[in-house]
Design a protein around this motif. Structure first.
Motif, PDB file in Angstrom:
ATOM      1  N   UNK A  23       0.839  -1.199   0.000  1.00 23.14           N
ATOM      2  CA  UNK A  23       0.000   0.000   0.000  1.00 23.14           C
ATOM      3  C   UNK A  23       0.874   1.249   0.000  1.00 23.14           C
ATOM      4  N   UNK A  24       1.893   1.223   0.846  1.00 27.15           N
ATOM      5  CA  UNK A  24       2.810   2.356   0.914  1.00 27.15           C
ATOM      6  C   UNK A  24       3.405   2.622  -0.462  1.00 27.15           C
ATOM      7  N   UNK A  25       3.815   1.556  -1.117  1.00 25.15           N
ATOM      8  CA  UNK A  25       4.432   1.709  -2.436  1.00 25.15           C
ATOM      9  C   UNK A  25       3.448   2.305  -3.435  1.00 25.15           C
ATOM     10  N   UNK A  26       2.189   1.871  -3.309  1.00 23.98           N
ATOM     11  CA  UNK A  26       1.184   2.398  -4.233  1.00 23.98           C
ATOM     12  C   UNK A  26       0.980   3.889  -4.022  1.00 23.98           C
ATOM     13  N   UNK A  27       0.905   4.272  -2.761  1.00 27.81           N
ATOM     14  CA  UNK A  27       0.737   5.692  -2.462  1.00 27.81           C
ATOM     15  C   UNK A  27       1.910   6.482  -3.020  1.00 27.81           C
ATOM     16  N   UNK A  28       3.105   5.959  -2.818  1.00 25.05           N
ATOM     17  CA  UNK A  28       4.297   6.670  -3.291  1.00 25.05           C
ATOM     18  C   UNK A  28       4.248   6.859  -4.803  1.00 25.05           C
ATOM     19  N   UNK A  29       3.843   5.811  -5.472  1.00 22.64           N
ATOM     20  CA  UNK A  29       3.792   5.880  -6.932  1.00 22.64           C
ATOM     21  C   UNK A  29       2.793   6.940  -7.384  1.00 22.64           C
ATOM     22  N   UNK A  30       1.608   6.879  -6.788  1.00 22.03           N
ATOM     23  CA  UNK A  30       0.570   7.852  -7.141  1.00 22.03           C
ATOM     24  C   UNK A  30       1.037   9.265  -6.812  1.00 22.03           C
ATOM     25  N   UNK A  31       1.594   9.414  -5.623  1.00 15.14           N
ATOM     26  CA  UNK A  31       1.981  10.753  -5.172  1.00 15.14           C
ATOM     27  C   UNK A  31       3.120  11.310  -6.010  1.00 15.14           C
ATOM     28  N   UNK A  32       4.008  10.438  -6.458  1.00 13.35           N
ATOM     29  CA  UNK A  32       5.132  10.914  -7.267  1.00 13.35           C
ATOM     30  C   UNK A  32       4.627  11.626  -8.504  1.00 13.35           C
ATOM     31  N   UNK A  33       3.646  11.024  -9.139  1.00 11.92           N
ATOM     32  CA  UNK A  33       3.073  11.656 -10.330  1.00 11.92           C
ATOM     33  C   UNK A  33       2.454  13.001  -9.988  1.00 11.92           C
ATOM     34  N   UNK A  34       1.652  13.012  -8.942  1.00 14.80           N
ATOM     35  CA  UNK A  34       0.968  14.254  -8.584  1.00 14.80           C
ATOM     36  C   UNK A  34       1.970  15.353  -8.253  1.00 14.80           C
ATOM     37  N   UNK A  35       2.969  15.009  -7.459  1.00 12.71           N
ATOM     38  CA  UNK A  35       3.973  16.005  -7.085  1.00 12.71           C
ATOM     39  C   UNK A  35       4.721  16.496  -8.320  1.00 12.71           C
ATOM     40  N   UNK A  36       5.026  15.564  -9.205  1.00 13.59           N
ATOM     41  CA  UNK A  36       5.764  15.946 -10.408  1.00 13.59           C
ATOM     42  C   UNK A  36       4.966  16.967 -11.214  1.00 13.59           C
ATOM     43  N   UNK A  37       3.652  16.761 -11.246  1.00 14.00           N
ATOM     44  CA  UNK A  37       2.806  17.687 -11.989  1.00 14.00           C
ATOM     45  C   UNK A  37       2.607  18.992 -11.235  1.00 14.00           C
ATOM     46  N   UNK A  38       2.129  18.880  -9.989  1.00 14.35           N
ATOM     47  CA  UNK A  38       1.662  20.065  -9.277  1.00 14.35           C
ATOM     48  C   UNK A  38       2.639  20.690  -8.312  1.00 14.35           C
ATOM     49  N   UNK A  39       3.785  20.036  -8.109  1.00 11.61           N
ATOM     50  CA  UNK A  39       4.720  20.581  -7.141  1.00 11.61           C
ATOM     51  C   UNK A  39       4.302  20.236  -5.723  1.00 11.61           C
ATOM     52  N   UNK A  40       5.236  20.458  -4.801  1.00  9.80           N
ATOM     53  CA  UNK A  40       5.007  20.049  -3.411  1.00  9.80           C
ATOM     54  C   UNK A  40       3.818  20.777  -2.807  1.00  9.80           C
ATOM     55  N   UNK A  41       3.813  22.095  -2.946  1.00 11.35           N
ATOM     56  CA  UNK A  41       2.737  22.894  -2.362  1.00 11.35           C
ATOM     57  C   UNK A  41       1.422  22.680  -3.100  1.00 11.35           C
ATOM     58  N   UNK A  42       1.535  22.338  -4.354  1.00 12.85           N
ATOM     59  CA  UNK A  42       0.344  22.288  -5.184  1.00 12.85           C
ATOM     60  C   UNK A  42      -0.487  21.024  -5.018  1.00 12.85           C
TER      61      UNK A  42
END
Lengths: 211, 211
Positions: free
Chosen positions: B22-41
């Motif tokens: 589960x942790x790995x899945x979250x990381x994968x999903x979050x990596x994409x989001x962060x890459x797109x929107x940035x940390x604050x975004x």
DNA sequence: ATATTTTTATGAACGTGTTCAATTAATTCA
DNA sequence: TGAATTAATTGAACACGTTCATAAAAATAT
């Protein structure tokens, strides 16, 4: 049709002086709160409450929480400026350079909270219009003094002649790196916290000396 | 009375593997989001939504938003580790030192967002128990390689013999200062963005050379 | 089946920085 | 004395990170 009408109709604009006075009052109040509770520990609502105005109004006086903090530090910087001025009294340009670097580091290491607040709290940096905060403050003013000392050192053949701006920036970077690391990674077993700044300066001077 | 009872009564604990998955899945999903929107975004709520769990659950998997980010970068660091390994191939210790410093700076300057996320976002640093994030990562692993190169350089009389730990730390500080300033004050008219790291290394090597 | 027990998961709640429509205040014109 | 007009001020609202009482789930014991 004149663009600016002499006698306007509605409620008059708050005078420059009034606004400045209010701003000053907020700064004074906020300084105390920040000193006690730290940057994160004090909310804009609390500042507003303590000042006696609404939170919203603070945003007419300051660009935001960070901007409020800048104003608070602004005269704290005068202390750094004093130290740098003292260091500038040294006549020998190389010794002055050393004194400047030493003073700069000593100030920030003695005031790590200021340092953190100024250098480490990132908000949207890319405000195209307004100049970067640090640049406008006394902080990078040190660079001018350093540049002067470097320039004179080169003239006196105490440093190898070269791009004085680049060399000055190298000095600032070296100092910045020492201070940054010591402050942000305090739990790392640094070999000699007190001597690192001096050693950095010595190394840089040595590396930039004429052969 | 054994401390660990073999057959417990209630709902069984989630297996280590399940949790890791589960942790790995979250990381994968979050990596994409962060890459797109940035940390604050990107908000934790958005990460949760995209993962398909509640925001609250994220806090059972990670210490917080910052901690989530750390896990995301963790394998991004492997790239830096690769570069450092490459640089380590150089046999001559002084040239290796230069290559290491160069690789380190080049990596961070090419990935300023990583740098900012890791070095510039301050959360409560004073977590007494857990070691500082940077120290545990590959980032300060560079210091070990630098220390080795410094040590060998001293043995080969390419650097003046002295406190090798201190000298290594000076190198790291110098590099850190260059990268820090270039990244956080990009609008300053730095004389030579590309050459500063190399010049810093050259200056430090020169200043620490035997007379 | 039902009760018990233990762990997981949820979602409302808190306080945050910040914004902005709506309100209030202070002035001039009719 | 009213409008009319302009600026200052407010406070509700938004999305945020984070916490925690509560609910749901999944197992064993009766």
């Amino acid at each position: 049709m004149p663009a600016t009408q002499k006698t306007s109709r509605g409620r008059p604009r708050k005078s420059e002086a009034e606004e400045a006075a209010l701003r000053a009052r907020v700064i004074e109040v906020a300084r105390d709160l920040f000193a006690r509770g730290g940057y994160e520990g004090v909310s804009m609502r609390r500042v507003a409450e303590a000042t006696g105005c609404s939170a919203g109004q603070l945003y007419t006086l300051f660009g935001g929480k960070r901007d409020l903090l800048r104003h608070i530090w602004e005269d704290a910087f005068s202390e750094l400026a004093d130290r740098l001025r003292e260091a500038s009294a040294e006549r020998d340009p190389l010794r002055r350079l050393r004194a400047l670097g030493d003073a700069w580091c000593r100030y920030w290491l003695a005031n790590p909270d200021h340092y953190r607040s100024i250098f480490l709290i990132e908000d949207r940096v890319s405000e195209p219009g307004e100049r970067y905060f640090v640049e406008t403050s006394e902080s990078l003013g040190a660079l001018d003094l350093i540049a002067e000392a470097v320039s004179q050192s080169m003239e006196a053949r105490l440093l190898a002649p070269g791009d004085e701006a680049l060399v000055s920036q190298l000095f600032l970077c070296g100092l910045q790196g020492v201070v940054f690391n010591l402050i942000t990674i305090p739990e790392f077993p640094w070999t000699a916290k007190e001597q690192m700044a001096a050693r950095m300066i010595t190394a840089l001077i040595g590396g930039l000396s004429p052969d």
